[in-house]
Design a protein around this motif. Structure first.
Motif, mmCIF file in Angstrom:
data_model
loop_
_atom_site.group_PDB
_atom_site.id
_atom_site.type_symbol
_atom_site.label_atom_id
_atom_site.label_comp_id
_atom_site.label_asym_id
_atom_site.label_seq_id
_atom_site.Cartn_x
_atom_site.Cartn_y
_atom_site.Cartn_z
ATOM 1 N N GLU A 1 0.920 -1.054 0.042
ATOM 2 C CA GLU A 1 0.245 -0.265 -0.185
ATOM 3 C C GLU A 1 1.155 1.564 -0.062
ATOM 4 N N LEU A 2 0.628 2.050 -0.975
ATOM 5 C CA LEU A 2 1.426 3.249 -1.557
ATOM 6 C C LEU A 2 0.483 4.519 -0.438
ATOM 7 N N GLY B 1 -2.747 4.041 -3.383
ATOM 8 C CA GLY B 1 -2.654 2.963 -4.040
ATOM 9 C C GLY B 1 -2.112 1.842 -3.319
ATOM 10 N N LYS B 2 -3.223 0.239 -3.875
ATOM 11 C CA LYS B 2 -2.390 -0.675 -3.774
ATOM 12 C C LYS B 2 -2.217 -1.772 -4.878
ATOM 13 N N GLY B 3 -1.106 -2.442 -4.413
ATOM 14 C CA GLY B 3 -0.987 -3.281 -5.868
ATOM 15 C C GLY B 3 0.442 -3.858 -5.675
ATOM 16 N N ALA B 4 0.332 -5.299 -6.119
ATOM 17 C CA ALA B 4 2.059 -6.790 -6.620
ATOM 18 C C ALA B 4 2.984 -5.123 -6.876
ATOM 19 N N THR B 5 2.929 -4.574 -7.748
ATOM 20 C CA THR B 5 3.580 -4.083 -8.986
ATOM 21 C C THR B 5 3.687 -2.204 -8.910
ATOM 22 N N ALA B 6 4.669 -1.782 -9.142
ATOM 23 C CA ALA B 6 4.063 -0.113 -9.331
ATOM 24 C C ALA B 6 3.310 -0.012 -10.240
ATOM 25 N N ALA B 7 2.932 -1.038 -11.536
ATOM 26 C CA ALA B 7 1.929 -0.126 -12.419
ATOM 27 C C ALA B 7 -0.166 -0.910 -11.835
ATOM 28 N N ALA C 1 -0.431 1.782 -9.100
ATOM 29 C CA ALA C 1 -0.879 3.378 -10.030
ATOM 30 C C ALA C 1 -2.370 3.528 -10.930
ATOM 31 N N GLY C 2 -2.608 1.758 -10.475
ATOM 32 C CA GLY C 2 -4.177 1.470 -12.203
ATOM 33 C C GLY C 2 -4.981 1.280 -10.580
ATOM 34 N N THR C 3 -4.827 1.970 -9.151
ATOM 35 C CA THR C 3 -5.669 1.295 -7.886
ATOM 36 C C THR C 3 -5.646 3.116 -7.545
ATOM 37 N N THR D 1 -10.117 8.328 -9.007
ATOM 38 C CA THR D 1 -10.726 7.506 -8.709
ATOM 39 C C THR D 1 -10.603 6.323 -9.231
ATOM 40 N N ASP D 2 -9.983 5.437 -8.163
ATOM 41 C CA ASP D 2 -9.428 4.054 -8.669
ATOM 42 C C ASP D 2 -8.763 3.758 -10.519
#
Length: 245
Positions: free
Chosen positions: A16-17, A52-58, A61-63, A119-120
């Protein structure tokens, strides 16, 4: 001054960033070949708040949720900027459509406001950019998909009165920007392509402008101030929501 804080926290298999960047009276990325040109450059403020949250930087960014905002004051610039803070790709494409670009190497900026809410993973702004100069005003509505980096930007330029440049000199088939963040490009606009000749521009052209941009922006003496006022409440709410605990 430019400052930023990034808080990266583990969240199971993901991360989570929370990113907050703030700059005041910056001139980073604005071209100046002499001390005199540097002194004349407009200074700008920047605020980026993104979560945002995710397993990769992309994936992160997508969240993304949050906002980006750039506010520039008066000054004189030469050529294109090289800074992401000043939306350089968009400004370069505006320059390509600017009828004054070949005759005057300088742009006397009155103000610039670039605001998007995110947003998202979807960054939007209506308008996303308002630019007022001594010769023309430029407006851009934008939707940017941070998952795919796809751009969908509608661009309009309106000449200042008394310069001998009319709407017919500015409305072209190329009033949209597509492509991606890495490779933006002018694309044909079906509505714009149908506008040819002064009489058509005087009627159809105006209606298209009015449809894309609220009348208060096209006619406002302080379009930058209106853009800031219209987004102030939402930006304040997002700023309070995405803070470090």
């Amino acid at each position: 001054t430019l400052s930023g804080v990034a808080h990266l926290m583990p969240d199971g298999p993901n991360a989570e960033l929370l990113l907050r960047i703030s700059g005041r009276k910056l001139k980073i990325g604005l071209r100046a070949d002499t001390p005199e040109e540097f002194a004349a450059l407009p200074a700008y403020d920047v605020d980026y708040v993104l979560h945002g949250k995710g397993a990769t930087a992309a994936e992160i960014a997508g969240t993304f949720n949050g906002y980006t905002r750039v506010v520039m004051g008066p000054g004189r610039t030469r050529g294109q900027s090289t800074s992401a803070f000043t939306q350089d790709a968009l400004l370069e494409l505006m320059t390509a459509l600017n009828p004054f670009a070949e005759t005057d190497p300088y742009t006397n900026i009155k103000c610039l406001v670039a605001v998007t809410t995110v947003t998202d993973g979807m960054a939007t702004g209506k308008p996303a950019l308002v630019l007022q100069t001594d010769k023309m005003n430029a407006f851009a509505n934008a939707t940017i998909d941070l998952k795919t980096e796809k751009l969908d930007i509608e661009l309009t330029m309106v000449p200042q009165k008394g310069l001998g440049i009319g709407l017919s000199d500015l409305v072209t088939p190329y009033t949209k920007i597509g492509g991606t963040l890495a490779n933006p490009a002018l694309v044909l606009d079906a509505e714009g392509a149908l506008i040819e000749g002064g009489a058509a521009v005087a009627t159809a052209g105006i209606s298209i402008l009015a449809k894309r941009f609220k009348e208060r922006y096209l006619s406002a003496k302080d379009a930058c101030g209106k853009a800031l006022a219209d987004t102030a409440e939402e930006i304040s709410e997002l700023d309070a929501r995405y803070t470090f605990e």
